[in-house]
Design a protein around this motif. Structure first.
Motif, PDB file in Angstrom:
ATOM      1  N   ARG A 104       0.835  -1.220   0.000  1.00  0.00           N
ATOM      2  CA  ARG A 104       0.000   0.000   0.000  1.00  0.00           C
ATOM      3  C   ARG A 104       0.864   1.263   0.000  1.00  0.00           C
ATOM      4  O   ARG A 104       0.597   2.207  -0.737  1.00  0.00           O
ATOM      5  CB  ARG A 104      -0.915   0.028   1.225  1.00  0.00           C
ATOM      6  CG  ARG A 104      -2.148  -0.786   1.102  1.00  0.00           C
ATOM      7  CD  ARG A 104      -3.049  -0.533   2.317  1.00  0.00           C
ATOM      8  NE  ARG A 104      -4.097  -1.500   2.389  1.00  0.00           N
ATOM      9  CZ  ARG A 104      -5.220  -1.443   1.686  1.00  0.00           C
ATOM     10  NH1 ARG A 104      -5.419  -0.470   0.842  1.00  0.00           N
ATOM     11  NH2 ARG A 104      -6.136  -2.377   1.813  1.00  0.00           N
ATOM     12  N   GLN A 105       1.883   1.279   0.846  1.00  0.00           N
ATOM     13  CA  GLN A 105       2.757   2.453   0.923  1.00  0.00           C
ATOM     14  C   GLN A 105       3.470   2.688  -0.408  1.00  0.00           C
ATOM     15  O   GLN A 105       3.627   3.832  -0.845  1.00  0.00           O
ATOM     16  CB  GLN A 105       3.779   2.291   2.045  1.00  0.00           C
ATOM     17  CG  GLN A 105       3.170   2.385   3.425  1.00  0.00           C
ATOM     18  CD  GLN A 105       4.147   2.038   4.521  1.00  0.00           C
ATOM     19  OE1 GLN A 105       5.287   1.665   4.281  1.00  0.00           O
ATOM     20  NE2 GLN A 105       3.697   2.164   5.760  1.00  0.00           N
ATOM     21  N   TRP A 106       3.881   1.613  -1.059  1.00  0.00           N
ATOM     22  CA  TRP A 106       4.587   1.726  -2.333  1.00  0.00           C
ATOM     23  C   TRP A 106       3.650   2.276  -3.407  1.00  0.00           C
ATOM     24  O   TRP A 106       4.027   3.133  -4.194  1.00  0.00           O
ATOM     25  CB  TRP A 106       5.160   0.369  -2.700  1.00  0.00           C
ATOM     26  CG  TRP A 106       6.269   0.402  -3.693  1.00  0.00           C
ATOM     27  CD1 TRP A 106       7.484   1.023  -3.561  1.00  0.00           C
ATOM     28  CD2 TRP A 106       6.288  -0.248  -4.952  1.00  0.00           C
ATOM     29  NE1 TRP A 106       8.248   0.790  -4.666  1.00  0.00           N
ATOM     30  CE2 TRP A 106       7.540   0.004  -5.544  1.00  0.00           C
ATOM     31  CE3 TRP A 106       5.368  -1.034  -5.637  1.00  0.00           C
ATOM     32  CZ2 TRP A 106       7.892  -0.490  -6.788  1.00  0.00           C
ATOM     33  CZ3 TRP A 106       5.725  -1.525  -6.870  1.00  0.00           C
ATOM     34  CH2 TRP A 106       6.973  -1.248  -7.443  1.00  0.00           C
ATOM     35  N   LEU A 107       2.407   1.796  -3.430  1.00  0.00           N
ATOM     36  CA  LEU A 107       1.434   2.310  -4.394  1.00  0.00           C
ATOM     37  C   LEU A 107       1.054   3.763  -4.095  1.00  0.00           C
ATOM     38  O   LEU A 107       0.744   4.531  -5.016  1.00  0.00           O
ATOM     39  CB  LEU A 107       0.174   1.433  -4.407  1.00  0.00           C
ATOM     40  CG  LEU A 107       0.350   0.048  -5.017  1.00  0.00           C
ATOM     41  CD1 LEU A 107      -0.918  -0.780  -4.833  1.00  0.00           C
ATOM     42  CD2 LEU A 107       0.743   0.144  -6.477  1.00  0.00           C
ATOM     43  N   THR A 108       1.097   4.157  -2.852  1.00  0.00           N
ATOM     44  CA  THR A 108       0.827   5.547  -2.486  1.00  0.00           C
ATOM     45  C   THR A 108       1.855   6.474  -3.118  1.00  0.00           C
ATOM     46  O   THR A 108       1.532   7.615  -3.466  1.00  0.00           O
ATOM     47  CB  THR A 108       0.803   5.704  -0.948  1.00  0.00           C
ATOM     48  OG1 THR A 108      -0.249   4.884  -0.439  1.00  0.00           O
ATOM     49  CG2 THR A 108       0.562   7.141  -0.533  1.00  0.00           C
TER      50      THR A 108
ATOM     51  N   ALA B  31       3.047   6.140  -6.091  1.00  0.00           N
ATOM     52  CA  ALA B  31       2.530   6.383  -7.445  1.00  0.00           C
ATOM     53  C   ALA B  31       1.343   7.341  -7.387  1.00  0.00           C
ATOM     54  O   ALA B  31       1.212   8.225  -8.237  1.00  0.00           O
ATOM     55  CB  ALA B  31       2.127   5.076  -8.115  1.00  0.00           C
ATOM     56  N   ASP B  32       0.484   7.169  -6.371  1.00  0.00           N
ATOM     57  CA  ASP B  32      -0.686   8.048  -6.221  1.00  0.00           C
ATOM     58  C   ASP B  32      -0.272   9.499  -6.060  1.00  0.00           C
ATOM     59  O   ASP B  32      -0.999  10.406  -6.472  1.00  0.00           O
ATOM     60  CB  ASP B  32      -1.521   7.633  -5.000  1.00  0.00           C
ATOM     61  CG  ASP B  32      -2.120   6.247  -5.135  1.00  0.00           C
ATOM     62  OD1 ASP B  32      -2.199   5.728  -6.260  1.00  0.00           O
ATOM     63  OD2 ASP B  32      -2.502   5.686  -4.089  1.00  0.00           O
ATOM     64  N   THR B  33       0.871   9.721  -5.443  1.00  0.00           N
ATOM     65  CA  THR B  33       1.344  11.090  -5.183  1.00  0.00           C
ATOM     66  C   THR B  33       2.427  11.504  -6.184  1.00  0.00           C
ATOM     67  O   THR B  33       3.186  12.439  -5.923  1.00  0.00           O
ATOM     68  CB  THR B  33       1.873  11.209  -3.739  1.00  0.00           C
ATOM     69  OG1 THR B  33       2.898  10.242  -3.531  1.00  0.00           O
ATOM     70  CG2 THR B  33       0.747  11.001  -2.730  1.00  0.00           C
TER      71      THR B  33
ATOM     72  N   LEU C 134      -5.822   5.414 -16.608  1.00  0.00           N
ATOM     73  CA  LEU C 134      -6.810   5.190 -15.556  1.00  0.00           C
ATOM     74  C   LEU C 134      -7.274   6.457 -14.851  1.00  0.00           C
ATOM     75  O   LEU C 134      -8.346   6.481 -14.265  1.00  0.00           O
ATOM     76  CB  LEU C 134      -6.253   4.218 -14.511  1.00  0.00           C
ATOM     77  CG  LEU C 134      -5.938   2.821 -15.023  1.00  0.00           C
ATOM     78  CD1 LEU C 134      -5.218   2.022 -13.955  1.00  0.00           C
ATOM     79  CD2 LEU C 134      -7.205   2.111 -15.470  1.00  0.00           C
ATOM     80  N   GLY C 135      -6.493   7.502 -14.880  1.00  0.00           N
ATOM     81  CA  GLY C 135      -6.826   8.730 -14.171  1.00  0.00           C
ATOM     82  C   GLY C 135      -5.950   8.902 -12.938  1.00  0.00           C
ATOM     83  O   GLY C 135      -5.066   8.098 -12.662  1.00  0.00           O
TER      84      GLY C 135
END
Length: 187
Positions: free
Chosen positions: A77-81, A83-85, A119-120
Motif C-alpha cells: 500500500r505504501q509503495w502504491l501511495t 505512485a498516487d502522489t 486510468l486517471g
C-alpha cells in the motif's frame, strides 16, 4: 471429579449436544472444563521453566511475525501511495535490485505514468483482493516472495494492481508491479 485439594471450575460449552474445544490465536487450547489443583513441586518447576523459555523465545517470535501478511500488505500500500502522489522515481529507489536489473528506470517511469494517464489520477479506494506467498519457487531467484493484489477504483476505470515483493534484510522490498483493467465481476 473433585478431590479435597482441587477446585473445579465447571464451564461447559455446547454446540448442540457436542462439547467444544476452544482454540485461541496464540495457540492456547482450552477444553470444556478446567480443574485447578494445588500445584506440586514438579508442576511449579514446569511452569517456571515454561515462563523462562517464553521470555527467552519471545523476541524470536516477534521477529518471525514481522514477515507477516499484514506487513506485506502495508508495504505494498505504501509503495502504491508513492505512485498516487506522483513519486514514481521514489518507487524505483525503494525497489529491489532484482526489479532494477529487469528494467531501465526511464522505462519504469513511463510504464507507471502511462498507466496513470489511462486510468486517471489517484484511486478513490483501493481494496485488498488476494495474496500469494512463495518460497524458493524454481522460476524465481532463491528466497521468500509475496504478491499482493488490490482492486483500485480510478476515475476512468477500476483496475487490479499487483505488487510483488521479496523478504530481504528483515523487510519486504518491492520487486515488481503489474496492473490491468478489472473485469466487471471483480468489482
Amino acid at each position: 471429579m473433585q478431590s479435597n485439594n482441587s477446585t473445579c471450575i465447571d464451564k461447559t460449552f455446547h454446540a448442540g449436544d457436542t462439547l467444544r474445544k476452544l482454540n485461541f490465536a496464540n495457540g492456547l487450547t482450552v477444553w470444556n472444563d478446567l480443574c485447578l489443583t494445588k500445584p506440586s513441586k514438579w508442576s511449579q518447576f514446569v511452569t517456571l521453566t515454561f515462563l523462562i523459555l517464553s521470555i527467552i523465545l519471545f523476541p524470536l517470535t516477534v521477529s518471525a511475525q514481522s514477515a507477516s501478511a499484514d506487513t506485506a500488505m502495508e508495504t505494498a500500500r505504501q509503495w502504491l501511495t508513492l505512485a498516487d502522489t506522483q513519486q514514481i522515481s521514489q518507487m524505483w529507489e525503494e525497489s529491489d535490485a532484482l526489479m532494477k536489473s529487469k528494467s531501465e528506470q526511464s522505462a519504469w517511469i513511463k510504464y507507471v505514468n502511462d498507466m496513470r494517464i489511462r486510468l486517471g489520477a489517484s484511486p478513490s479506494r483501493r481494496i485488498w483482493q488476494s495474496m500469494e506467498h512463495q518460497i524458493d519457487n524454481p522460476s524465481l531467484p532463491r528466497g521468500e516472495f509475496v504478491s499482493v493484489t488490490f482492486i483500485s477504483d480510478y476515475p476512468k476505470a477500476s483496475s487490479w494492481e499487483r505488487v510483488s515483493m521479496i523478504w530481504k534484510d528483515a523487510r519486504w522490498v518491492p520487486v515488481g508491479y503489474q496492473s490491468g483493467v478489472a473485469s466487471a465481476a471483480a468489482k
